[in-house]
Design an enzyme around this catalytic site. Structure first.
Site, PDB file in Angstrom:
ATOM      1  N   PRO A   2       4.850   2.703  -7.781  1.00  0.00           N
ATOM      2  CA  PRO A   2       3.987   1.489  -7.551  1.00  0.00           C
ATOM      3  C   PRO A   2       4.753   0.180  -6.694  1.00  0.00           C
ATOM      4  O   PRO A   2       5.927   0.039  -6.986  1.00  0.00           O
ATOM      5  CB  PRO A   2       4.343   0.792  -9.046  1.00  0.00           C
ATOM      6  N   GLU A   3       4.114  -0.033  -5.617  1.00  0.00           N
ATOM      7  CA  GLU A   3       4.443  -1.245  -4.800  1.00  0.00           C
ATOM      8  C   GLU A   3       3.537  -2.196  -5.138  1.00  0.00           C
ATOM      9  O   GLU A   3       2.809  -2.197  -5.966  1.00  0.00           O
ATOM     10  CB  GLU A   3       4.353  -0.831  -3.333  1.00  0.00           C
ATOM     11  N   LYS A  60       7.094  -6.666  -7.137  1.00  0.00           N
ATOM     12  CA  LYS A  60       6.567  -5.741  -7.869  1.00  0.00           C
ATOM     13  C   LYS A  60       6.969  -5.604  -9.333  1.00  0.00           C
ATOM     14  O   LYS A  60       6.819  -4.926  -9.924  1.00  0.00           O
ATOM     15  CB  LYS A  60       7.370  -4.580  -7.159  1.00  0.00           C
ATOM     16  N   ARG A 264      16.015   6.587   3.017  1.00  0.00           N
ATOM     17  CA  ARG A 264      14.549   6.844   2.435  1.00  0.00           C
ATOM     18  C   ARG A 264      13.909   7.966   3.556  1.00  0.00           C
ATOM     19  O   ARG A 264      14.138   7.554   4.834  1.00  0.00           O
ATOM     20  CB  ARG A 264      13.751   5.519   2.592  1.00  0.00           C
TER      21      ARG A 264
END
Length: 284
Positions: A2-3, A60, A264
DNA sequence: ATTAATCCCTGGAGGC
DNA sequence: TGCCTCCAGGGATTAA
């Protein structure tokens, strides 16, 4: 994962499902989700009899507004809330159970146990350290080009890492960072301060556009994300680079590459996103 | 002040 | 089949 767009979708769904309902009691099956450490007994006690008056969002973070408290809730990688009958068998990864009236449970499920909840005195959530660190929301009203430009000028860090820094603009995670940089036609390894004025503007506009589009699509379902109704988002259908390594770029046909930046996975088109000097950062 | 590295977690994928 | 290793990653924390 979830962003901002996924968290917003969860917020909207949850609001419809639980606002106005009252908590009878709370069970915590994995203590580390509740912050600060050691506060589980106080957490459970405080929430008894509290009514859920509303749910908002900042970056978020979800913010649950109860009668006398506010609760920050971060879903991190795979956290989800579901409203179920109290009769329903517990799932292996249900870690926090809010027992509501009328035989209903609001259950927090999180395979990786990365999510966090923190209960605060009502009206003080904005002062929490985690909220204080956040930059503006990625909307035209809050997020201003001049301030963004000034911040970029002071950073030697690559722009992929800068987008993931919640302090410049809040709510962008790994998927949208890659999509934003594709739309802005920028190589993810460019140091912030090396962006030209045109590139800064392109990046600013891409942030606003991509986040707005993703919110409208109800977020992106990769792996396991679903909203409070158990529904998928649909932005995954328009991902240009994330998860597409080795496949043809929709714009130019070149193969999408994947590299590591800011710890990332980072996806980009080596042809469309060549700006910033011949990808010298790729080598070495 | 900024940046980089480490840690928390589990399940799925790939190797053999 | 089963065992092993590796990978995914947001943010707090620590170190440089």
């Amino acid at each position: 994962m979830p962003e901002l767009p996924e968290v917003e979708s969860v917020r909207q769904g949850l609001s419809q499902l639980v606002v106005g309902k009252k908590i009878k009691s709370v069970e915590v099956l994995w203590d580390r989700i509740i912050h600060p450490a050691g506060s589980v007994p106080a957490f459970k006690k405080a929430l008894q009899g509290q009514k859920i008056e509303g749910i908002s969002r900042r970056g978020k973070f979800l913010i649950f507004h109860f009668s006398d408290y506010d609760m920050l809730s971060h879903l991190r990688m795979e956290g989800k809330y579901r409203l179920l009958s109290s009769q329903e068998a517990l799932n292996k990864h249900d870690h926090v159970i809010f027992h509501l009236e009328d035989q209903e449970d609001l259950r927090y499920n999180d395979v990786r146990k990365f999510g966090r909840m923190e209960l605060l005195e009502k009206g003080t959530w904005q002062e929490a350290a985690s909220i204080q660190k956040l930059g503006p929301e990625p909307t035209r009203e809050s997020f201003q080009l001049p301030a963004f430009r000034d911040q970029l000028k002071r950073r030697v860090k690559n722009i992929k890492g800068i987008l993931l820094d919640q302090g410049l603009v809040a709510g962008i995670g790994n998927i949208y960072a890659d999509e934003i940089l594709f739309q802005a036609k920028l190589f993810p390894g460019i140091p912030g301060q090396e962006l030209t004025e045109d590139q800064v503007k392109a990046l600013y506009q891409a942030i606003l556009d991509v986040m707005d589009q993703a919110v409208k699509k109800g977020g992106t379902t990769i792996r396991t994300y679903e909203n409070a109704f158990g529904e998928n988002g649909s932005f995954q259908d328009q991902l240009q680079v994330y998860g597409r390594e080795g496949q043809a770029c929709y714009r130019c046909g070149e193969r999408i590459e994947k590299i590591q930046l800011a710890q990332r996975g980072t996806h980009f088109c080596p042809h469309c996103q060549a700006s910033g000097g011949n990808q010298e950062w790729l080598l070495g």
